[in-house]
Design an enzyme around this catalytic site. Structure first.
Site, PDB file in Angstrom:
ATOM      1  N   GLU A  44      22.867  40.512  73.049  1.00  0.00           N
ATOM      2  CA  GLU A  44      22.140  40.959  74.168  1.00  0.00           C
ATOM      3  C   GLU A  44      22.120  42.608  73.990  1.00  0.00           C
ATOM      4  OE1 GLU A  44      22.352  41.087  78.998  1.00  0.00           O
ATOM      5  OE2 GLU A  44      23.928  40.196  77.658  1.00  0.00           O
ATOM      6  N   LYS A 112      15.263  37.995  80.267  1.00  0.00           N
ATOM      7  CA  LYS A 112      16.236  37.303  80.942  1.00  0.00           C
ATOM      8  C   LYS A 112      15.859  37.134  82.453  1.00  0.00           C
ATOM      9  CE  LYS A 112      20.982  38.625  81.700  1.00  0.00           C
ATOM     10  NZ  LYS A 112      22.099  39.685  81.451  1.00  0.00           N
ATOM     11  N   CYS A 148      22.898  35.625  78.054  1.00  0.00           N
ATOM     12  CA  CYS A 148      24.055  35.993  78.879  1.00  0.00           C
ATOM     13  C   CYS A 148      24.074  35.153  80.178  1.00  0.00           C
ATOM     14  CB  CYS A 148      24.293  37.442  78.960  1.00  0.00           C
ATOM     15  SG  CYS A 148      26.019  37.716  79.406  1.00  0.00           S
ATOM     16  N   LYS A 182      39.646  35.860  79.556  1.00  0.00           N
ATOM     17  CA  LYS A 182      38.215  35.558  79.640  1.00  0.00           C
ATOM     18  C   LYS A 182      37.778  34.552  78.365  1.00  0.00           C
ATOM     19  CE  LYS A 182      33.645  37.315  81.087  1.00  0.00           C
ATOM     20  NZ  LYS A 182      32.701  38.540  81.383  1.00  0.00           N
ATOM     21  N   LEU A 322      54.825  62.545  74.586  1.00  0.00           N
ATOM     22  CA  LEU A 322      55.686  61.735  74.456  1.00  0.00           C
ATOM     23  C   LEU A 322      57.020  62.042  75.403  1.00  0.00           C
ATOM     24  CD1 LEU A 322      55.651  61.342  70.648  1.00  0.00           C
ATOM     25  CD2 LEU A 322      54.655  59.862  72.107  1.00  0.00           C
ATOM     26  N   GLY A 325      59.619  57.362  77.511  1.00  0.00           N
ATOM     27  CA  GLY A 325      59.304  56.262  78.396  1.00  0.00           C
ATOM     28  C   GLY A 325      58.572  55.309  77.788  1.00  0.00           C
ATOM     29  N   SER A 328      54.323  55.877  77.476  1.00  0.00           N
ATOM     30  CA  SER A 328      53.899  56.834  76.616  1.00  0.00           C
ATOM     31  C   SER A 328      54.205  56.472  75.077  1.00  0.00           C
ATOM     32  CB  SER A 328      54.381  58.314  76.423  1.00  0.00           C
ATOM     33  OG  SER A 328      55.843  58.213  76.488  1.00  0.00           O
TER      34      SER A 328
END
Length: 576
Positions: A44, A112, A148, A182, A322, A325, A328
């Site tokens: 599409e 469409k 779609c 999905k 950085l 943790g 990051s």
């Protein structure tokens, strides 16, 4: 046995790159022709890229799109492959359309019919709906064309294409954005439609990233019984070629003749005639790619979204802070997977509150990933800020102001590196923090792309564990998984001082943001009323931060960004 060979070009266009998109379409045509395909599907709005948004209002853009289609049409001379590809059709109005191209000519155009106008979709803002069906006849074999959303409609246009005009194959070209789960849901739904209408369906989806959206591809073909025949890879360009048995429809319909009494609207139809499908001695062995597990699916979506945002916008390298943790650490891993270690720069910016363990964990992560790092302390600059502000603050007690100054110094450092070297700054905030405003405007929100802004903290940990398992070694250090999350902006600080435990927080946010439950309904599910009230207050009062934060890849059902359009000036509050 009558078969038609269909090629599904699951390719990655770039919005506005007409020359590049046509080049990819021509490559798909060459490959389909070499494999003796009868029919080629290209997604599409592939010619302009998707979604074009307000570029749709520019006549120059529309004309370039039409010229690109004409360029592609010339390449189809003597190829003997019927090509269906998405473009923007316009005369008195604008249409989301599919061109049927064969032997140098645009033989017809399908517009469409069903235009989505929910979630991230705004198609009624840009397009007019079509009002006519299109059926392609290969000899006596009939193929119905859809785009779609047409296939997601409960009845039409499938009812008329199949029950009214006897289509034995439905083809659908799509640009269906990804969210968690999905691909499986889409395949299950379309397979059910194939079984319901006793018709084979070939579903060709776009792949790649466009701003906040990422398209997973996961194209597939199922037969008239709803059984899967073939499936493309997820998050990769792929050409899927399948032989579809067109006699299967008749066999199924003779035993289950429900189509004889199905209601139809009898929409007008155009029929295009082509030669019989090519005669071949051998049938292809279809390819069925393995579906991804949930964490892998999310990781690859984030990798695809980042990679395409960086490359399509002309960046080469990225930089991020950085901290030692989890957030990051995961962002750095995603960046290396997307761009390669040589294109990722890490910056350690310790303060007087930064623990030795955090510095060790950040350094070990960078070593494991193979990325270059810089250490730029903030303590001296921070103390200079406090000294300069001291006359104005008049010995007032310290609070979040001093914490936010530290975050903003770090943001300034990263933006300075971006300006000097042209690196794109990646922010590392997760969805849980962004939802509750547990972040500093112009501090840790300063940057160009928010990689995990749609990933809850609990999912950050899940993806990170999967990532280490996938790599077969401990790239993200084990201590990062077990130490309490902290911003380290004051002594002994932890996230849980201001936030509920992340498993509780994320569950409440999912129910409210993604499932749309009211506060009272969330409490009825067993959550503490005061905790629910606190979370929703933080959510509502942080809207101004989210409006100013960078975009990032959408992977949930409802992400902050174009799918979340809440007013900032708003007195409505839910009482728990």
């Amino acid at each position: 046995m009558k078969r038609i060979r269909v090629a599904l070009a699951q390719f990655n266009p770039t919005l506005g790159d007409f020359e590049g998109n046509v080049r990819k379409a021509k490559l798909a045509l060459e490959q389909a022709h070499a494999l003796q395909s009868d029919l080629l599907l290209i997604p599409e709005l592939f010619i302009p890229g998707y979604p074009p948004e307000d570029l749709s209002f520019r006549l120059s853009f529309l004309r370039a799109n039409r010229k690109a289609l004409e360029d592609f049409a010339e390449s189809t001379i003597n190829k003997k492959v019927v090509c269906i590809l998405g473009f923007m059709d316009f005369d008195e109005d604008l249409y989301n359309a599919a061109a049927v191209v064969y032997d140098g000519q645009v033989r017809s155009v399908y517009r469409k019919i069903f235009l989505p106008n929910y979630s991230v979709f705004d198609e009624k803002r840009y397009f007019r709906a079509g009002d006519k069906l299109l059926v392609l006849k290969f000899g006596s074999a009939k193929v119905g064309l859809t785009i779609c959303e047409d296939i997601w409609s409960p009845a039409e246009p499938l009812a008329s294409l199949v029950n009214g005009f006897g289509s034995q194959l439905i083809v659908n070209i799509s640009a269906s954005p990804y969210c968690v789960g999905k691909p499986r849901f889409r395949e299950s739904y379309v397979s059910m439609k194939a079984y319901e209408y006793h018709v084979a369906i070939a579903y060709c989806n776009m792949v790649g990233g466009q701003d906040e959206l990422v398209f997973d591809g996961s194209s597939f073909v199922c037969d008239a019984n709803g059984q899967l025949l073939a499936r493309s890879k997820s998050f990769e360009e792929d050409l899927l070629v399948v032989d579809v048995d067109l006699d299967e429809n008749l066999r199924v319909n003779l035993t289950e003749p429900r189509r004889r009494y199905t209601y139809m609207e009898n929409l007008p139809v155009e029929v295009l005639q082509f030669d019989e499908p090519k005669q071949r001695k051998q049938q292809l062995n279809p390819s069925i790619a393995q579906p991804l597990v949930r964490e892998q699916e999310m990781f690859m979506a984030l990798v695809t979204g980042l990679r395409d945002y960086v490359r399509k916008n002309g960046f080469k390298k990225v930089v991020l802070g950085l901290s030692g943790g989890m957030d990051s650490s995961l962002v750095a891993a995603i960046a290396v997977e997307a761009l390669g270690a040589g294109n990722v720069k890490g910056v350690l910016m310790p303060s007087m509150y930064t623990s030795k363990e955090s510095i060790e964990d950040a350094s070990l992560l960078a070593e494991n990933l193979g990325i270059e790092t810089f250490t730029i302390p903030i303590t001296e600059v921070y103390e200079s800020y406090l000294k300069t502000l001291e006359p104005v603050f008049s010995n007032m007690p310290r609070d979040t102001t001093e914490e936010n100054i530290q975050a903003r110094i770090r943001g300034n450092y990263l933006m300075a590196l971006s300006n000097k070297f042209g690196w794109l700054v990646l922010t590392t905030g997760n969805k849980s923090e962004i939802a509750t405003g547990y972040c500093t405007l112009y501090g840790d929100t300063a940057g160009g792309f928010a990689v995990i802004k749609d990933v809850y903290k609990t999912d950050v940990y899940r993806i990170a564990r999967w990532y280490n398992d996938w790599k077969g070694r401990e790239i993200i250090p084990q201590r990062v998984f077990v130490k309490p999350p902290t911003a380290e902006l004051r002594p002994n600080q932890t996230d849980q001082e201001k936030l509920p435990p992340y498993d509780v927080l994320d569950a409440i946010l999912r129910l409210y943001v993604e499932e749309g439950l009211d506060a009272e309904e969330i409490v009825q599910k067993g959550y503490d009323p005061s905790t629910v009230g606190k979370v929703l207050r933080m959510l509502h009062t942080s809207e101004y931060k989210r409006k100013q934060a960078p975009i990032g890849t959408k992977i949930s059902v409802r992400a902050f960004g174009k799918d979340w359009r809440m007013p900032m000036t708003n007195k409505f509050r839910e009482i728990v």
